[in-house]
Design an enzyme around this catalytic site. Structure first.
Site, PDB file in Angstrom:
ATOM      1  N   GLY A 181       3.022  -3.122   3.220  1.00  0.00           N
ATOM      2  CA  GLY A 181       3.902  -4.279   3.156  1.00  0.00           C
ATOM      3  C   GLY A 181       3.203  -5.576   3.496  1.00  0.00           C
ATOM      4  O   GLY A 181       1.980  -5.681   3.436  1.00  0.00           O
ATOM      5  N   GLU A 182       4.012  -6.550   3.845  1.00  0.00           N
ATOM      6  CA  GLU A 182       3.506  -7.872   4.207  1.00  0.00           C
ATOM      7  C   GLU A 182       4.312  -8.418   5.388  1.00  0.00           C
ATOM      8  O   GLU A 182       5.533  -8.290   5.423  1.00  0.00           O
ATOM      9  CB  GLU A 182       3.627  -8.858   3.040  1.00  0.00           C
ATOM     10  CG  GLU A 182       2.945  -8.435   1.754  1.00  0.00           C
ATOM     11  CD  GLU A 182       1.429  -8.406   1.834  1.00  0.00           C
ATOM     12  OE1 GLU A 182       0.883  -8.967   2.816  1.00  0.00           O
ATOM     13  OE2 GLU A 182       0.794  -7.825   0.935  1.00  0.00           O
ATOM     14  N   CYS A 211       0.836  -1.188   0.000  1.00  0.00           N
ATOM     15  CA  CYS A 211       0.000   0.000   0.000  1.00  0.00           C
ATOM     16  C   CYS A 211       0.874   1.243   0.000  1.00  0.00           C
ATOM     17  O   CYS A 211       2.094   1.172  -0.114  1.00  0.00           O
ATOM     18  CB  CYS A 211      -0.900   0.012   1.236  1.00  0.00           C
ATOM     19  SG  CYS A 211      -1.827  -1.522   1.491  1.00  0.00           S
TER      20      CYS A 211
END
Length: 611
Positions: free
Chosen positions: A78-79, A2
């Protein structure tokens, strides 16, 4: 994946500045095309643009938890690949979850552990948490700097964003580039915290910044540290294999279509082979190529062979759903495409068709997939670049990527006007940056002279060079709404290989020996034997001709601000060169001139330079 942005002002009422927050958020709509939102209170405003990857309906942001002492609100990019384990741990501590997203796990992790949460995360991330209980903002960036994160300190708080353009959208941020900004733009050393714009900085990788009424405090929660390596060669290869297998499995988790970027080199082929063991025939792979390149290929300082035959070998072995994205030189030279890349990167960086082709590749992939795994950063981790193995480069006190003969080397300031070149003193700046970078490297007392030198070179790449490459990949991919994951940047793998002796990293007399042997079961023999090749670049002289034609137009625009910065004689000479024999570093110089010209038109900067 994002885009995040925000504004903290302890002396203003930001509820009256909603339109500014909206403008800041809107600059990153390409990073988050699926949803956007803002959260505004008296002294804080947070904005978020979402690219939905995990829990598509439930991961909306900004995300808030109300506590008896006030709200705690998160914007996150992010992740987190270990969010499932963290969620189980938090549930065991009494936390209740409303969604299945990793975002909510990070938010509850902060509620439980505070800023110490950062050391528990495995992933790529840049996030900010407003903690109403203490009236503070906590900003956290991942260990390797995979996700970009910028901030601008103000007299009464801070502005921040995933990209400079979000901060530039706030009237409090002046658009000034000073001499230090220009020096790093030319030198290519990736100075810590550098962000081009005067007064703006990067949040450093592995860093936590806390903003309060008393100012901004920094804390480093991770850095590269030397540790003894006691594993045998056989065990080391096995550990690398186990780590990579676990990493790829974790990074394939998504609720949207996934794929792998396949170049035909060892790095991307290894990721493709490992991913195939989990996904099977449903795996999608993508490659970039240029019209006629295989038939007309010429070996150069960066590549001995074309990519296509090796890609075919991988496809034959793994049998994925593969697609070639084939590009023309005319398309690569399109000025509008160049402007899109400049807008994505926020700066005139000068990678030319290597950036525009990457943009077109990602744009094509995004039509079919939302998440892509990449082989990026394996060369930094395993010592794969050619200059790691060049004794002349290894023995030179300078950044290796600037010593090795390539498009990045040579007199990088040659295109600047003589007056400005003298004030910039690029050789002196590079020497100072190199000295600072080397001083930051820690060593073990037991290391030999060679091991010390190779650790230093590895450290330079993992703290400087890799950040330039990661920023390029992130900015261009997110400009088209594609999330690119980088398995080789998992901090567990980085730490382990960083502390493996150089004698093991090159034990078979080749580059990336550990990676080659650890993934031999999933990579074709032809790829295992292949020499390192850089990201593909067109060799069509028509691209050089197009560059020269555009440079003539720049040279004719004598009243343009760019013309007060560049050397007219240098540009005149390179325009007259034979396009078929133009050196690669000259081509990159023209690219930098064109990028500078367009960037000035797009960003209207004030160049703060000596008279």
């Amino acid at each position: 994946m994002c885009g995040i942005t925000g504004w903290v002002s302890y002396s203003a009422d930001l509820t009256t500045r909603q339109s500014v927050v909206d403008d800041m958020t809107a600059t990153m709509s390409c990073r988050g095309p699926d949803a956007s939102g803002t959260w505004v209170r008296r002294h804080v405003a947070l904005g978020h643009c979402r690219l939905a990857i995990i829990d598509l309906p439930g991961g909306r942001q900004p995300m808030t938890v109300e506590t008896p002492r006030g709200a705690v609100t998160l914007v996150y990019s992010g992740e987190t690949y270990n969010f499932t384990e963290l969620r189980r741990a938090l549930e065991g501590l009494g936390h209740k979850f409303r969604t299945a997203s990793d975002t909510e796990v990070v938010l509850h992790g902060y509620l439980e552990w505070g800023a110490d949460l950062a050391s528990r995360l495995n992933g790529m991330y840049a996030f900010a948490i407003w903690d109403e209980r203490d009236q503070k903002l906590v900003m956290v960036r991942d260990r390797l700097g995979i996700k970009p994160f910028y901030y601008y300190p103000t007299p009464d708080g801070v502005l921040f964003g995933s990209e400079p353009k979000a901060i530039l959208a706030n009237p409090a941020m002046p658009r000034i580039v000073d001499m230090d900004g220009l020096r790093e733009l030319v030198a290519f050393t990736q100075a810590p915290r550098w962000a081009l714009w005067k007064g703006m900085y990067e949040v450093e990788p592995g860093q936590i910044l806390t903003v309060s009424r008393s100012g901004i405090a920094a804390h480093t929660y991770w850095r590269l540290e030397p540790q003894p390596h006691n594993d045998s060669l056989e065990d080391t290869v096995g550990t690398v294999r186990e780590l990579l297998t676990d990493i790829v499995e974790r990074q394939l988790v998504a609720d949207v279509p996934r794929c792998v970027l396949l170049s035909g080199g060892l790095d991307s082929s290894a990721i493709t082979g490992l991913a195939s063991s989990f996904v099977g025939s449903e795996l999608r792979t993508f490659s970039v190529d240029f019209i006629g390149r295989e038939e007309t290929f010429r070996a150069d300082e960066a590549r001995d062979t074309p990519d296509t035959p090796f890609i075919r070998d991988v496809v034959s072995m793994v049998n994925p759903q593969h697609k070639f994205v084939t590009l023309s030189s005319a398309l690569l030279g399109d000025p509008e495409l160049r402007r899109k890349v400049i807008a994505a990167r926020d700066m005139p960086i000068g990678f030319g068709e290597m950036d525009t082709s990457l943009y077109l590749l990602f744009e094509s992939i995004r039509a079919e997939s939302t998440v892509a795994l990449s082989g990026e950063s394996a060369d930094e981790v395993f010592g794969g670049y050619r200059w790691f193995h060049d004794p002349l480069v290894v023995g030179t006190d300078n950044f290796p990527w600037l010593v090795y003969h390539s498009a990045m080397s040579g007199d990088r300031a040659a295109l600047m006007c003589p007056h400005l070149r003298g004030h910039l003193d690029i050789p002196g700046y590079m020497a100072a940056q190199y000295s600072d970078a080397v001083a930051a490297v820690e060593h073990l007392d037991s290391e030999s002279a060679l091991e010390r030198r190779m650790r230093t070179i590895s450290h330079l790449h993992l703290t400087r060079f890799v950040r330039m490459m990661l920023d390029r990949k992130d900015r261009i991919s997110m400009a088209v709404g594609l999330e690119v994951r980088v398995p080789f940047c998992d901090h567990r793998l980085v730490e382990y290989v960083y502390n493996t002796p150089w004698s093991m990293k090159s034990f078979d007399g080749r580059e990336k020996s550990l990676l080659r042997h650890a993934t031999s079961h999933v990579v074709p023999g032809s790829v295992q034997a292949r020499l390192k090749a850089s990201y593909p670049s067109t060799q069509d002289p028509r691209y050089n001709t197009e560059l020269q034609a555009q440079a003539k137009e720049v040279l004719a625009d004598r009243d343009h601000l760019a013309m007060s910065l560049i050397d007219w004689d240098w540009l005149t000479d390179v325009i007259a060169m034979d396009p078929a024999s133009m050196p690669s570093n000259v081509r990159r110089g023209i690219d930098r001139v064109l990028d500078l010209y367009h960037w000035i038109d797009m960003y209207d900067p004030i160049i703060d330079r000596p008279d």
